[in-house]
Write a protein that holds these residues in place. Sequence first.
Motif, short mmCIF file in Angstrom:
data_model
loop_
_atom_site.label_atom_id
_atom_site.label_comp_id
_atom_site.label_asym_id
_atom_site.label_seq_id
_atom_site.Cartn_x
_atom_site.Cartn_y
_atom_site.Cartn_z
N PHE A 44 -2.39 68.49 -56.06
CA PHE A 44 -2.42 67.07 -56.39
C PHE A 44 -3.74 66.50 -55.88
O PHE A 44 -4.08 66.64 -54.71
CB PHE A 44 -1.26 66.33 -55.72
N TYR A 45 -4.48 65.83 -56.79
CA TYR A 45 -5.76 65.23 -56.43
C TYR A 45 -5.68 63.70 -56.54
O TYR A 45 -4.95 63.16 -57.38
CB TYR A 45 -6.87 65.70 -57.38
N CYS A 46 -6.47 63.02 -55.72
CA CYS A 46 -6.68 61.59 -55.91
C CYS A 46 -7.52 61.41 -57.17
O CYS A 46 -8.60 62.00 -57.28
CB CYS A 46 -7.39 60.99 -54.70
N GLN A 47 -7.05 60.62 -58.11
CA GLN A 47 -7.78 60.47 -59.37
C GLN A 47 -9.10 59.76 -59.17
O GLN A 47 -10.07 60.02 -59.88
CB GLN A 47 -6.92 59.70 -60.38
N SER A 48 -9.19 58.89 -58.18
CA SER A 48 -10.39 58.09 -57.98
C SER A 48 -11.55 58.88 -57.40
O SER A 48 -12.70 58.72 -57.82
CB SER A 48 -10.08 56.89 -57.07
N CYS B 75 -5.24 57.19 -49.82
CA CYS B 75 -6.14 58.34 -49.85
C CYS B 75 -7.03 58.29 -48.61
O CYS B 75 -7.61 57.25 -48.28
CB CYS B 75 -7.00 58.30 -51.11
N LYS B 76 -7.15 59.40 -47.91
CA LYS B 76 -7.94 59.43 -46.68
C LYS B 76 -9.43 59.21 -46.94
O LYS B 76 -10.13 58.65 -46.11
CB LYS B 76 -7.75 60.78 -45.98
N ARG B 77 -9.90 59.65 -48.12
CA ARG B 77 -11.34 59.56 -48.39
C ARG B 77 -11.75 58.20 -48.92
O ARG B 77 -12.64 57.55 -48.37
CB ARG B 77 -11.76 60.65 -49.37
N CYS B 78 -11.12 57.75 -50.02
CA CYS B 78 -11.58 56.52 -50.68
C CYS B 78 -10.69 55.31 -50.40
O CYS B 78 -10.98 54.21 -50.88
CB CYS B 78 -11.70 56.74 -52.18
N LYS B 79 -9.60 55.52 -49.66
CA LYS B 79 -8.69 54.43 -49.27
C LYS B 79 -7.95 53.79 -50.44
O LYS B 79 -7.46 52.67 -50.34
CB LYS B 79 -9.44 53.34 -48.48
#
Length: 228
Positions: A20-24, A98-102
């Motif tokens: 599962f990936y963050c789409q953003s 999301c940990k990276r882009c919030k």
Amino acid sequence: STDLVFTLRESPKPLKTYVFYCQSCGDIIVKDRKFLRVLPLPSENWSALVEEWCCHPNPFARSTLHPQRDDCFLGDTFFLLNSGNESHKSKENTRVICKRCKTMLGERVSPDTIKYYVTEVIIQPSEASFSPTPRSQFVQSMVAQCLVELSSAKSTFRFSVKGDNGKIYILIWLLNSDTLLVESLGSSYFQSVSPLFGDIFMPSSEQVGTWNAVKVLYQPCIKSRNKE
């Protein structure tokens, strides 16, 4: 490639491994998860129909469906997963960030269950690599597929978009689900000879793009425009 993006029709399959990936931003949310069961959930409004079927108080009023460690439950607009070892919970509330882009990816509906929104998450087989899709294109595609799926399954063509507070922000009527858009991608033309219409200049077939689309009518429910 958008072919790798799992749509509502192309759900995860049991006994296969997915990421599962963050789409953003493409950050990995759930890594190498293999599901033993992939099950569809009832409609989000199923409880409203129980009174039509039962002659006594709703026997399912206190019942909830929570996935086990190897389960994936599919809703109309979300996935339900057992949280396992994933930790994306905001300290302030139940939002899953999301940990990276919030970006807000979903919400924690119970201590062990996370709801991921289909507009925020991309699911791919573990052997595939993440391929970014423009945000606007992805959201439009997912919303269109959701409208088509719901209209086909429930024979309804009117929808409303609600916020977390239950407030309705927009009304949508699905008018047409089999529209084909054709766009010229360049200025290259070739000459076609027609016995009826003579010479016709047409775009080169290599310079034409086609997309499936849905046609909708919408009404924003904003105080300044629509008080009711």
